[in-house]
Design a protein around this motif. Structure first.
Motif, mmCIF file in Angstrom:
data_model
loop_
_atom_site.group_PDB
_atom_site.id
_atom_site.type_symbol
_atom_site.label_atom_id
_atom_site.label_comp_id
_atom_site.label_asym_id
_atom_site.label_seq_id
_atom_site.Cartn_x
_atom_site.Cartn_y
_atom_site.Cartn_z
ATOM 1 N N PRO A 207 0.832 -1.205 0.000
ATOM 2 C CA PRO A 207 0.000 0.000 0.000
ATOM 3 C C PRO A 207 0.872 1.262 0.000
ATOM 4 C CG PRO A 207 -0.751 -1.558 1.658
ATOM 5 C CD PRO A 207 0.566 -2.059 1.150
ATOM 6 N N THR A 208 0.452 2.269 -0.759
ATOM 7 C CA THR A 208 1.215 3.512 -0.865
ATOM 8 C C THR A 208 0.463 4.678 -0.239
ATOM 9 O OG1 THR A 208 0.226 4.121 -2.984
ATOM 10 C CG2 THR A 208 2.201 2.710 -3.059
ATOM 11 N N THR A 209 1.161 5.794 -0.059
ATOM 12 C CA THR A 209 0.524 6.990 0.486
ATOM 13 C C THR A 209 -0.555 7.511 -0.465
ATOM 14 O OG1 THR A 209 2.297 8.364 -0.434
ATOM 15 C CG2 THR A 209 2.519 7.695 1.862
ATOM 16 N N GLY A 210 -0.319 7.383 -1.769
ATOM 17 C CA GLY A 210 -1.321 7.813 -2.746
ATOM 18 C C GLY A 210 -2.598 6.997 -2.646
ATOM 19 N N ILE B 252 0.309 13.293 4.746
ATOM 20 C CA ILE B 252 0.144 11.839 4.823
ATOM 21 C C ILE B 252 1.327 11.274 5.609
ATOM 22 C CG2 ILE B 252 -0.174 9.694 3.542
ATOM 23 C CD1 ILE B 252 -0.980 11.495 1.125
ATOM 24 N N ILE B 253 1.013 10.578 6.698
ATOM 25 C CA ILE B 253 2.042 9.993 7.543
ATOM 26 C C ILE B 253 1.881 8.479 7.543
ATOM 27 C CG2 ILE B 253 2.992 9.874 9.883
ATOM 28 C CD1 ILE B 253 1.675 12.605 10.414
ATOM 29 N N ILE C 253 -9.142 14.238 9.739
ATOM 30 C CA ILE C 253 -8.012 13.364 10.054
ATOM 31 C C ILE C 253 -8.528 11.945 9.850
ATOM 32 C CG2 ILE C 253 -6.372 12.565 11.789
ATOM 33 C CD1 ILE C 253 -6.693 15.293 13.167
ATOM 34 N N CYS C 254 -7.935 11.251 8.921
ATOM 35 C CA CYS C 254 -8.376 9.904 8.552
ATOM 36 C C CYS C 254 -7.238 8.927 8.833
ATOM 37 C CB CYS C 254 -8.729 9.891 7.064
ATOM 38 S SG CYS C 254 -9.129 8.267 6.388
ATOM 39 N N LYS C 255 -7.528 7.931 9.641
ATOM 40 C CA LYS C 255 -6.557 6.865 9.915
ATOM 41 C C LYS C 255 -7.060 5.614 9.215
ATOM 42 C CE LYS C 255 -4.017 4.780 13.738
ATOM 43 N NZ LYS C 255 -3.915 4.688 15.211
ATOM 44 N N ILE C 256 -6.199 5.023 8.382
ATOM 45 C CA ILE C 256 -6.622 3.945 7.504
ATOM 46 C C ILE C 256 -5.532 2.875 7.445
ATOM 47 C CG2 ILE C 256 -5.690 5.040 5.435
ATOM 48 C CD1 ILE C 256 -8.253 4.212 3.996
ATOM 49 N N GLY C 257 -5.941 1.634 7.229
ATOM 50 C CA GLY C 257 -4.965 0.553 7.182
ATOM 51 C C GLY C 257 -5.243 -0.436 6.067
ATOM 52 N N SER C 258 -4.180 -1.132 5.671
ATOM 53 C CA SER C 258 -4.293 -2.169 4.648
ATOM 54 C C SER C 258 -3.195 -3.193 4.878
ATOM 55 C CB SER C 258 -4.165 -1.568 3.255
ATOM 56 O OG SER C 258 -4.374 -2.562 2.260
ATOM 57 N N ASN D 111 1.396 -5.411 7.491
ATOM 58 C CA ASN D 111 0.356 -4.400 7.753
ATOM 59 C C ASN D 111 0.909 -2.991 7.589
ATOM 60 O OD1 ASN D 111 -1.596 -6.364 8.434
ATOM 61 N ND2 ASN D 111 -0.643 -6.579 10.433
ATOM 62 N N TYR D 112 0.075 -2.143 7.026
ATOM 63 C CA TYR D 112 0.447 -0.756 6.786
ATOM 64 C C TYR D 112 -0.676 0.140 7.295
ATOM 65 C CZ TYR D 112 4.068 -2.700 3.837
ATOM 66 O OH TYR D 112 5.154 -3.401 3.388
ATOM 67 N N THR D 113 -0.309 1.192 8.038
ATOM 68 C CA THR D 113 -1.291 2.138 8.565
ATOM 69 C C THR D 113 -0.841 3.551 8.214
ATOM 70 O OG1 THR D 113 -1.693 0.629 10.415
ATOM 71 C CG2 THR D 113 -2.537 2.858 10.634
ATOM 72 N N PHE D 114 -1.798 4.368 7.782
ATOM 73 C CA PHE D 114 -1.516 5.744 7.372
ATOM 74 C C PHE D 114 -2.466 6.697 8.087
ATOM 75 C CE2 PHE D 114 -0.552 2.892 3.892
ATOM 76 C CZ PHE D 114 0.661 3.329 3.415
ATOM 77 N N GLN D 115 -2.003 7.926 8.275
ATOM 78 C CA GLN D 115 -2.874 9.003 8.743
ATOM 79 C C GLN D 115 -2.853 10.098 7.685
ATOM 80 O OE1 GLN D 115 -3.023 10.340 12.915
ATOM 81 N NE2 GLN D 115 -2.396 12.320 12.104
#
Length: 116
Positions: A31-34, A64-65, A97-102, A73-77
């Motif tokens: 998973p990427t930041t985009g 994007i953090i 503020i969206c916290k999302i994972g894949s 596992n990858y998690t982004f904010q």
């Protein structure tokens, strides 16, 4: 003249292959930041009164953090804003503020937290 044509065709074939290789990018399932930004936008649209009116902050105005990075596992904010119409038709700016994972190798994204 015949050799020149062959060289030109060879050059065109090589350039086409290079352009195609760079344009398609590498798909290693990570998973990427985009992707995270796009998926957050989809989750945000679901919560809006008028999703079609949504205009999101540009990439330069969006932060994007990467909170967790692999191996599986990858998690982004993702932090930014969305301009969208409210129920009265007025265009309103809302910060989010969206916290999302894949997980690596899947197209499944989970919304962990969304603050608007």
């Amino acid at each position: 003249m015949e050799n020149r044509k062959k060289n030109i065709y060879s050059l065109i074939a090589i350039l086409t292959a290079l352009i195609f290789a760079f344009a398609t990018g590498k798909d290693d399932g990570i998973p990427t930041t985009g992707m995270a930004k796009s998926m957050c936008q989809e989750f945000i649209k679901k919560s809006l009164k008028s999703p079609k009116s949504a205009e999101f902050s540009s990439i330069t105005e969006t932060r994007i953090i990467e909170l967790e990075k692999g191996p599986e596992n990858y998690t982004f904010q993702v932090t930014g804003y969305v301009d969208a119409q409210n129920s009265f038709g007025a265009q309103i700016r809302t910060n989010y503020i969206c916290k999302i994972g894949s997980s690596k190798g899947t197209d499944n994204w989970q919304l962990i937290d969304l603050k608007m």
